[in-house]
Design an enzyme around this catalytic site. Structure first.
Site, PDB file in Angstrom:
ATOM      1  N   SER A 153     -84.532 -54.886  62.194  1.00 15.31           N
ATOM      2  CA  SER A 153     -85.305 -53.786  62.746  1.00 15.31           C
ATOM      3  C   SER A 153     -86.580 -53.572  61.926  1.00 15.31           C
ATOM      4  CB  SER A 153     -84.420 -52.538  62.787  1.00 15.31           C
ATOM      5  OG  SER A 153     -84.930 -51.584  63.659  1.00 15.31           O
ATOM      6  N   ASP A 169     -79.671 -56.236  72.908  1.00 17.01           N
ATOM      7  CA  ASP A 169     -80.627 -55.365  72.201  1.00 17.01           C
ATOM      8  C   ASP A 169     -81.844 -55.142  73.087  1.00 17.01           C
ATOM      9  OD1 ASP A 169     -82.434 -54.123  70.521  1.00 17.01           O
ATOM     10  OD2 ASP A 169     -82.192 -55.537  68.858  1.00 17.01           O
ATOM     11  N   HIS A 205     -78.984 -52.681  69.866  1.00 17.34           N
ATOM     12  CA  HIS A 205     -79.724 -52.881  68.624  1.00 17.34           C
ATOM     13  C   HIS A 205     -78.823 -52.740  67.394  1.00 17.34           C
ATOM     14  CE1 HIS A 205     -83.167 -53.166  66.071  1.00 17.34           C
ATOM     15  NE2 HIS A 205     -83.063 -51.944  65.626  1.00 17.34           N
TER      16      HIS A 205
END
Lengths: 213, 368
Positions: free
Chosen positions: B145, B309, B342
């Site tokens: 991320s 995701d 995610h």
């Protein structure tokens, strides 16, 4: 060539490790410290061997997620993708060798793939099963059906092979396309065959380059 | 493995904007032993709301690190072999200088007088810590991320210092959708009267705004499938709707719980500054193209994305991979199968471990 990679020991070893005659030939062809791309690289065993024994910088393309994971876990830089589209990103002559081992017959556009390989690689090594082998011809002749042999074991409806070619076909294509055949090897099992290759060879391995790089 | 967060203070840092923060404190943790050649250091860079406590059990509060399942003896980042460190980012609120820190010029918290920071500033501060530890080259920089953004920045800004780069579930630049979700979070905080233009330290913090921001965040970290599996349409009690605005659905209750919990550990102004840094980040900035930016990098890249995701979709990883390939850079790419959205980069330990452990071992072997 470095002493550590003399053809014969290397060939014996690679056969022991990989158990495939075409890999042995490829292991013999590839020069040390070169940059190599293996298309349809499976679990990356050939590149790993070349990294360990020829100190190459290796890369691979493989469509199966499971195999990509296994290859990356070996430390091989594999890209999860399709060979038919997978080369477009690479610049011209990015690699010393681009290898396509027993996958040509499974690509949708083999000619396009070969042209792309010759664009991104100074040399191309292509190995393919020979559809002209006498067993294939015999199986077709006596059964009258799509031939099934040890080399082509699939039913017509679930075969991954979508293009069938013989050594004669490939020679003709090289001539038409004005590709330079630098070396050619014909194999039956793990043995080289010398005479009547289009009848007796199960697998052919070609080292090619473009006439106009 | 009981661990303690360490701290180092530097005289100052000059930011991309030209502003100076002086002094600057940095919180970090280390696991494993640095070898004599200092060639086994792995930097883990944390995501948006993470902190330096990546692994082990915290001496202070007894809690495991945020990537404890990936870092430790025998794990993906094997602390028997590697010296692993994690640093709280600039602008954070977990030991490194951020908006909640005291501004020495005023004696009060910086609040909104804290200068705007970038992902590049975060990375430069991390480099100061690495230099402080006298480590010349990192064996790997890894993170998911926002951590992945820092990985990319590291590889481009310090190409000689990064042997391997593992950007996971990330992007080279936020899309409009990603900026939009961050903006909703920021507006939720700023709409809370308790935010008080950022001056809430010592007063009531903007808990409602911050928890709503976190609720939105949590939705984007999950997937339709994972929410269906985790909550479905289940009710907390009685098994039927009572037609009230209480948290009747399990999903409502979960989001409220996570939102409220977040308020205790995160500073609202840090939320504003860090999300802005993520939104502004563009690896290609200052270069004609992303490919030309990544051409500077000489690391071996392992790029990982996850099928479900939708916050950092695989096409964004592929954009990075494609740019690297176009410059003939060394890159491995795999899209792992997961239903966790995610969050997968924190949850899908098994397959990531296989990939990272093997790949890292090869890089270490070749670097030796």
């Amino acid at each position: 060539m470095a002493t550590g990679s003399a053809p014969l020991p290397a060939r014996r070893l690679i056969k022991e490790v990989l158990g495939r005659g075409d890999y042995a030939i490829i292991g013999e062809i590839v020069e040390p410290c070169s940059k190599v791309l293996d298309l349809g690289c499976g679990e990356g065993e050939l590149i790993e061997w070349l990294m360990d024994h020829k100190r190459v910088t290796g890369a691979g393309v493989e469509i199966s997620r499971e195999r990509v994971q296994l290859a990356i876990a070996r430390g091989v830089s594999v890209y999860q993708g399709d060979i038919d589209q997978g080369l477009a990103d690479y610049p011209d002559q990015a690699f010393d060798y681009v290898i396509l081992s027993q996958t040509l017959q499974q690509t949708l556009k083999p000619l396009k793939v070969l042209r792309e390989m010759l664009r991104v690689g100074r040399h191309v090594i292509v190995a393919f099963p020979n559809f002209g082998h006498w067993r294939v011809r015999w199986a077709h002749l006596v059964s009258g059906r799509a031939p099934r042999t040890g080399l082509f074991p699939y039913e017509w409806y679930d075969s991954p092979n979508v293009h069938f070619l013989t050594i004669e076909d490939f020679e003709a294509l090289c001539g038409e396309q004005e590709w330079v055949v630098e070396r050619r090897y014909f194999l039956s099992g793990n043995h080289r065959v010398k005479s009547l290759p289009n009848l007796t060879a199960e697998v052919a391995v070609y080292l090619l380059r473009s006439m106009h790089p | 493995m009981i661990v303690e967060t360490k701290s180092v203070q530097f005289q100052s840092i000059t930011l991309d904007s030209g502003a100076v923060i002086a002094p600057v404190d940095v919180a970090f943790e280390t696991y494993g032993v640095l070898n004599s050649g200092k060639s086994n250091a792995v930097l883990i860079v944390h995501a948006f709301t993470g902190d330096a406590h990546a692994a082990g059990i915290s001496k202070e509060d007894g809690k495991p690190g945020w990537w404890d399942n990936m870092i430790g003896p025998g794990k993906a980042f094997d602390t028997n072999q590697y010296f692993v460190l994690c640093i709280n980012v600039l602008g954070g609120c977990r030991g490194t200088t951020g908006p909640s820190s005291i501004n020495p010029e005023t004696g009060a918290p910086y609040a909104m007088n804290f200068p705007m920071i970038t992902i590049g500033d975060m990375v430069r501060l991390q480099k100061m810590v690495i230099d402080h530890l006298d480590i010349r080259r990192l064996l790997a920089v890894a993170g998911g991320s926002m951590g992945g953004m820092q990985v990319l920045e590291w590889a481009v800004r310090y190409p000689d210092c990064v042997a391997a780069a593992f950007p996971i579930a990330t992007t080279a630049r936020h899309s409009a959708q990603q900026i939009a979700f961050n903006e909703v979070g920021r507006q939720a905080i700023m709409a809370d009267p308790d935010w008080n233009n950022g001056n809430y330290y010592g007063l009531k913090p903007p808990a409602r705004g911050l928890s709503v921001a976190r609720m939105v965040g949590h939705i984007t970290y999950m997937s339709d499938d994972s929410m269906k599996e985790k909550f479905g349409r289940r009710f907390r009690n009685k098994g039927a709707a009572a037609f009230t605005f209480d948290d009747e659905f399990e999903v409502e209750s979960y989001l409220r719980y996570r939102g409220n919990q977040f308020v205790d550990r995160f500073d609202a102004n840090s939320y504003l500054y860090i999300t802005k840094a993520m939104d502004v980040f563009d690896l290609a900035q200052g270069y004609p193209s992303l490919a030309q930016a990544l051409e500077r990098a000489y690391s071996r890249f392992l790029v990982i994305s996850f099928t479900s995701d939708w916050l950092y979709p695989s096409y964004q990883s592929l954009e990075i991979v494609s740019a690297l390939r176009s410059r003939n850079r060394d890159v491995a790419y795999c899209e792992l199968s997961s239903n966790y959205g995610h969050d997968a980069f924190l949850v899908e330990v098994g397959e990531q471990t296989e990939l990272i452990r093997g790949f890292l071992a090869r890089v270490y072997k070749d670097a030796a």
